[in-house]
Design a protein around this motif. Structure first.
Motif, PDB file in Angstrom:
ATOM      1  N   ALA A   1     -17.772 -64.737  16.899  1.00  0.00           N
ATOM      2  CA  ALA A   1     -17.064 -63.549  16.134  1.00  0.00           C
ATOM      3  C   ALA A   1     -17.859 -63.690  14.764  1.00  0.00           C
ATOM      4  CB  ALA A   1     -15.653 -63.534  16.212  1.00  0.00           C
ATOM      5  N   ILE A   2     -17.844 -62.588  13.997  1.00  0.00           N
ATOM      6  CA  ILE A   2     -18.263 -62.734  12.540  1.00  0.00           C
ATOM      7  C   ILE A   2     -17.264 -61.769  11.556  1.00  0.00           C
ATOM      8  CG2 ILE A   2     -19.846 -60.971  13.010  1.00  0.00           C
ATOM      9  CD1 ILE A   2     -21.647 -62.107  10.949  1.00  0.00           C
ATOM     10  N   PHE A   3     -16.899 -62.246  10.773  1.00  0.00           N
ATOM     11  CA  PHE A   3     -16.429 -61.303   9.474  1.00  0.00           C
ATOM     12  C   PHE A   3     -17.423 -61.030   8.356  1.00  0.00           C
ATOM     13  CE2 PHE A   3     -12.883 -64.176  10.909  1.00  0.00           C
ATOM     14  CZ  PHE A   3     -11.708 -63.179  10.759  1.00  0.00           C
ATOM     15  N   THR A   4     -17.378 -59.647   8.146  1.00  0.00           N
ATOM     16  CA  THR A   4     -18.111 -59.076   7.424  1.00  0.00           C
ATOM     17  C   THR A   4     -17.533 -57.938   6.540  1.00  0.00           C
ATOM     18  OG1 THR A   4     -20.681 -58.294   7.093  1.00  0.00           O
ATOM     19  CG2 THR A   4     -19.215 -57.348   9.010  1.00  0.00           C
ATOM     20  N   GLN A   5     -18.479 -57.178   5.852  1.00  0.00           N
ATOM     21  CA  GLN A   5     -18.050 -55.749   4.956  1.00  0.00           C
ATOM     22  C   GLN A   5     -19.089 -54.948   5.310  1.00  0.00           C
ATOM     23  OE1 GLN A   5     -17.034 -57.859   1.431  1.00  0.00           O
ATOM     24  NE2 GLN A   5     -18.733 -56.542   0.507  1.00  0.00           N
ATOM     25  N   ASP A   6     -18.467 -53.602   5.172  1.00  0.00           N
ATOM     26  CA  ASP A   6     -19.448 -52.357   5.096  1.00  0.00           C
ATOM     27  C   ASP A   6     -20.587 -52.420   4.202  1.00  0.00           C
ATOM     28  OD1 ASP A   6     -17.600 -51.744   3.312  1.00  0.00           O
ATOM     29  OD2 ASP A   6     -17.480 -49.707   3.970  1.00  0.00           O
ATOM     30  N   LEU A   7     -20.201 -52.568   2.725  1.00  0.00           N
ATOM     31  CA  LEU A   7     -21.221 -52.604   1.894  1.00  0.00           C
ATOM     32  C   LEU A   7     -21.000 -53.801   0.843  1.00  0.00           C
ATOM     33  CD1 LEU A   7     -20.717 -48.918   0.878  1.00  0.00           C
ATOM     34  CD2 LEU A   7     -22.468 -49.920   2.213  1.00  0.00           C
ATOM     35  N   ILE A   8     -21.939 -53.864  -0.088  1.00  0.00           N
ATOM     36  CA  ILE A   8     -21.748 -54.773  -1.069  1.00  0.00           C
ATOM     37  C   ILE A   8     -22.086 -53.985  -2.231  1.00  0.00           C
ATOM     38  CG2 ILE A   8     -22.773 -56.866  -2.430  1.00  0.00           C
ATOM     39  CD1 ILE A   8     -23.685 -57.974   0.409  1.00  0.00           C
ATOM     40  N   ILE A   9     -21.235 -53.995  -3.299  1.00  0.00           N
ATOM     41  CA  ILE A   9     -21.265 -53.054  -4.397  1.00  0.00           C
ATOM     42  C   ILE A   9     -21.755 -54.047  -5.493  1.00  0.00           C
ATOM     43  CG2 ILE A   9     -20.333 -51.737  -5.878  1.00  0.00           C
ATOM     44  CD1 ILE A   9     -20.194 -50.490  -3.038  1.00  0.00           C
ATOM     45  N   ARG A  10     -22.808 -53.448  -6.226  1.00  0.00           N
ATOM     46  CA  ARG A  10     -23.333 -54.344  -7.395  1.00  0.00           C
ATOM     47  C   ARG A  10     -23.835 -53.085  -8.311  1.00  0.00           C
ATOM     48  NH1 ARG A  10     -21.330 -57.838  -5.631  1.00  0.00           N
ATOM     49  NH2 ARG A  10     -22.100 -59.758  -5.040  1.00  0.00           N
ATOM     50  N   GLY A  11     -23.154 -52.917  -9.322  1.00  0.00           N
ATOM     51  CA  GLY A  11     -23.285 -51.978 -10.469  1.00  0.00           C
ATOM     52  C   GLY A  11     -23.190 -50.772  -9.955  1.00  0.00           C
ATOM     53  N   ASP A  12     -24.161 -49.905  -9.790  1.00  0.00           N
ATOM     54  CA  ASP A  12     -24.166 -48.604  -9.304  1.00  0.00           C
ATOM     55  C   ASP A  12     -24.929 -48.509  -7.877  1.00  0.00           C
ATOM     56  OD1 ASP A  12     -23.347 -47.587 -11.598  1.00  0.00           O
ATOM     57  OD2 ASP A  12     -25.437 -47.282 -12.437  1.00  0.00           O
ATOM     58  N   ARG A  13     -25.424 -49.818  -7.447  1.00  0.00           N
ATOM     59  CA  ARG A  13     -25.883 -49.824  -6.105  1.00  0.00           C
ATOM     60  C   ARG A  13     -24.804 -50.184  -4.936  1.00  0.00           C
ATOM     61  NH1 ARG A  13     -30.106 -54.150  -5.469  1.00  0.00           N
ATOM     62  NH2 ARG A  13     -28.562 -55.302  -6.839  1.00  0.00           N
ATOM     63  N   SER A  14     -24.893 -49.497  -3.826  1.00  0.00           N
ATOM     64  CA  SER A  14     -24.380 -49.691  -2.516  1.00  0.00           C
ATOM     65  C   SER A  14     -25.351 -50.501  -1.556  1.00  0.00           C
ATOM     66  CB  SER A  14     -23.731 -48.613  -2.026  1.00  0.00           C
ATOM     67  OG  SER A  14     -22.580 -48.010  -3.055  1.00  0.00           O
TER      68      SER A  14
END
Length: 619
Positions: free
Chosen positions: A280-293
């Motif tokens: 299995a793997i834990f992850t997230q949909d997006l990484i937010i860096r400033g104005d970037r997704s």
């Protein structure tokens, strides 16, 4: 650039650096008083200048004028920081030596500073006594204690099969349980964090009680997946409070963390999932860096991952539809809803069982899959206890990721030693991070030199108070002398502890110490419990206290170091073709090191020149 000696510096020289005549006059007067008091003792003069004259608001060119002017006649390796005798006694190692120095070192023991080198030699030649002492000092507990600290069979057959010996034989333990144990008050702060963009809001804090409850809940939820104990479960996320909770829960529940950096492309993710056989793997949909997704879940999907537990980055909604087989974070936690605030009984594992699978960089081919055992976390914690002097109440920040060894290292270095883990969910290259260091009251700040270079170039630390910092740590690349000096100056000249090791070491083999003078961009000592040698051009170890340069090799008997690889022959990688020393085949590391005439060490890159990470392999 040629610098004047301190007694040749005039007020006009100081004014020419952009300092007002009034301030320049005051600075020159203080400088004159110090020179008159301390005469030709350059290290003491520098200590007085760095603590009584210099501060972050003065131009760095003035800091350089003072440092280089102080040491014009000194020669190589001028110290940038000296330990104070009374402060040294308050460090973890200093306190230990004050209590037990004569017992351990005999009547020759004098004080923590004078006797540190003798203690390092003792630690490397009396491994069982040393590691028993350190584990006791750190209050590490076992559900089944080891029959002894080290079993080192000298037979030729065993030296081929297991040249590093067997550590803590017979022990059952869980390092996550030790992180969550009742050594601390439930109201103590365990994690401090802030998300990028919320820089004007107070920092978030999680108490020790809250951390335990969240880890327990995730551990219960993990058991509902029906995955066999000892199976591998991956994490591909930024290092934030949720990923730390997940990391601890996986270990607490008796599974094996697979560390995957959140910057990897799908093929790199896939390689690591296949090598580790992750379930299995834990992850997230997006990484937010400033104005970037930046998409992350889609990369995990493209890697053809097994079951994914997916955390929404913004609120409770996802930026994309999940695969039918995947589970949202909310639904995952709902599986254990009846167990909120119920203690999860740690799954105690044999000490040689795997707790984490990490990977080499893969710069020159398929990455080496390097397992950490249930003992390796204690090496990480011990390095922090011994060399960065992490104590209860310290706040530790080090921009990194769970995909590299410094991520798990940071978790154990902080929580095993009663410190608070400080996490900034965003770029460390901004003034937002600098403000977080101030607001979180960070006491030990870890860096890689390229981050320091960016801070200095952008001047993004200006105006922030870093006076709570007791020391810096630096790893990942070779440091630059002026950047190291600049960094020290941001915190009123606290020392930089250089730290070098590797994923397969579980920590460092060479570092600095708060009980020794520290020189810019140099290591002052082998790590406690480690013995290292420098090989000449013929592969023969040069005398241990003699200056020289060559490939560095390690005594193979090192607590926490790897003894197997998942996708390569461990003996061939680390021992085959290496010379012997004191009846033991030496362990290959692959870096070229220099030992200077004053006893410092400097890194000079890779011996095989196939992987150039600035001379330091530790990530």
């Amino acid at each position: 650039m040629v610098y004047k000696s301190l007694d040749s510096i005039s007020i006009s020289d100081i004014v020419n650096l952009g300092i007002s005549p009034e301030t320049a006059t005051q600075l020159h007067q203080k400088l004159t008083e110090i020179i008159q008091t301390y005469g030709s003792d350059a290290p003491q003069i520098w200590t007085q200048i760095s603590t009584r004259i210099l501060h972050p608001d003065l131009p760095f060119s003035f800091h350089q004028m003072m440092y280089y002017g102080c040491y014009v006649q000194f020669g190589p390796d001028p110290p940038a920081w000296l330990p104070h005798p009374e402060d040294a006694k308050l460090t973890n190692i200093g306190s230990l030596l004050e209590r037990r120095g004569k017992e351990l070192l005999g009547p020759s023991y004098k004080d923590p500073i004078s006797s540190y080198s003798a203690f390092q030699e003792f630690s490397a030649s009396n491994l069982e006594v040393f590691w028993k002492t350190i584990l006791e000092e750190m209050n590490i507990t076992f559900s089944v204690p080891p029959t002894r600290i080290l079993l080192d069979d000298p037979s030729k057959e065993n030296q081929l099969l297991n040249p590093g010996g067997r550590w803590l034989p017979g022990a059952y333990v869980n390092p996550a349980r030790n992180c969550l144990s009742t050594k601390r008050r439930l109201s103590d702060i365990a994690v401090i964090w802030r998300d990028e963009g919320n820089d004007e809001t107070p920092v978030n804090k999680m108490t020790f009680q809250q951390l335990r409850s969240e880890v327990w809940l995730v551990a219960y939820a993990l058991e509902t997946l029906g995955v066999e104990k000892g199976s591998a479960i991956a994490i591909d996320m930024p290092m934030d409070v949720k990923s730390v909770v997940i990391y601890l829960a996986i270990v607490l529940a008796g599974y094996v963390v697979v560390s995957i950096a959140d910057s990897f492309a799908p093929n790199e993710i896939s390689t690591r999932l296949v090598l580790s056989k992750a379930k299995a793997i834990f992850t997230q949909d997006l990484i937010i860096r400033g104005d970037r997704s930046i998409p992350l879940y889609s990369r995990v999907v493209d890697a053809r991952s097994p079951l994914a537990i997916v955390i929404p980055t913004r609120g409770s909604s996802f930026s994309t539809k999940l695969r039918a087989s995947d589970i949202s974070w909310h639904d995952f936690l709902e599986r254990a809803n009846n167990y909120k605030n119920v203690e999860f009984v740690a799954v105690e594992r044999p000490v040689e069982a795997f707790s984490n699978i990490l990977f080499s960089s893969g710069t020159t081919g398929e990455p080496k899959a390097i397992p950490w055992t249930f003992a390796t976390p204690f090496k990480a914690g011990a390095d922090a206890w011994c060399h960065m002097d992490i104590q209860k109440g310290d706040v530790i920040a080090w921009p990194t990721n769970l995909g590299w060894m410094m991520g798990p290292w940071l978790v154990y270095a902080s929580l095993l030693n009663g410190g608070s883990l400080a996490l900034y969910n965003g770029s460390p290259l901004t003034s937002g991070f600098a403000k977080f260091v101030q607001d979180a009251k960070v006491t030990m700040l870890g860096v890689i030199p390229s981050i320091v270079r960016a801070w200095r170039t952008k001047n993004c630390t200006a105006g922030f108070d870093w006076s709570n910092i007791r020391c810096f740590g630096s790893t990942g690349e070779a440091s630059n002398v002026d950047e190291c000096l600049w960094l020290m100056g941001r915190a009123h000249y606290k020392p930089v502890i250089e730290y070098c090791g590797g994923t397969e070491i579980g920590g460092g083999f060479i570092t600095g110490s708060l009980l020794q003078p520290q020189c810019l961009s140099a290591f002052s000592t082998p790590s406690l419990g480690c013995n290292l040698l420098i090989l000449d051009k013929n592969g023969i170890p040069i005398p241990q206290n003699a200056p020289g340069i060559g490939e560095l090799a390690l005594n193979p008997v090192m607590f926490g170091a790897s003894s197997t690889l998942l996708n390569a022959n461990h003996y061939d990688v680390y021992f085959k073709g290496m010379p012997s020393w004191n009846g033991k085949v030496l362990r290959r590391h692959g870096d070229v090191f220099e030992r200077t005439s004053r006893g410092y060490y400097r890194a000079h890159g890779r011996a095989d020149d196939t992987m150039n990470l600035g001379g330091i392999k530790c990530r």
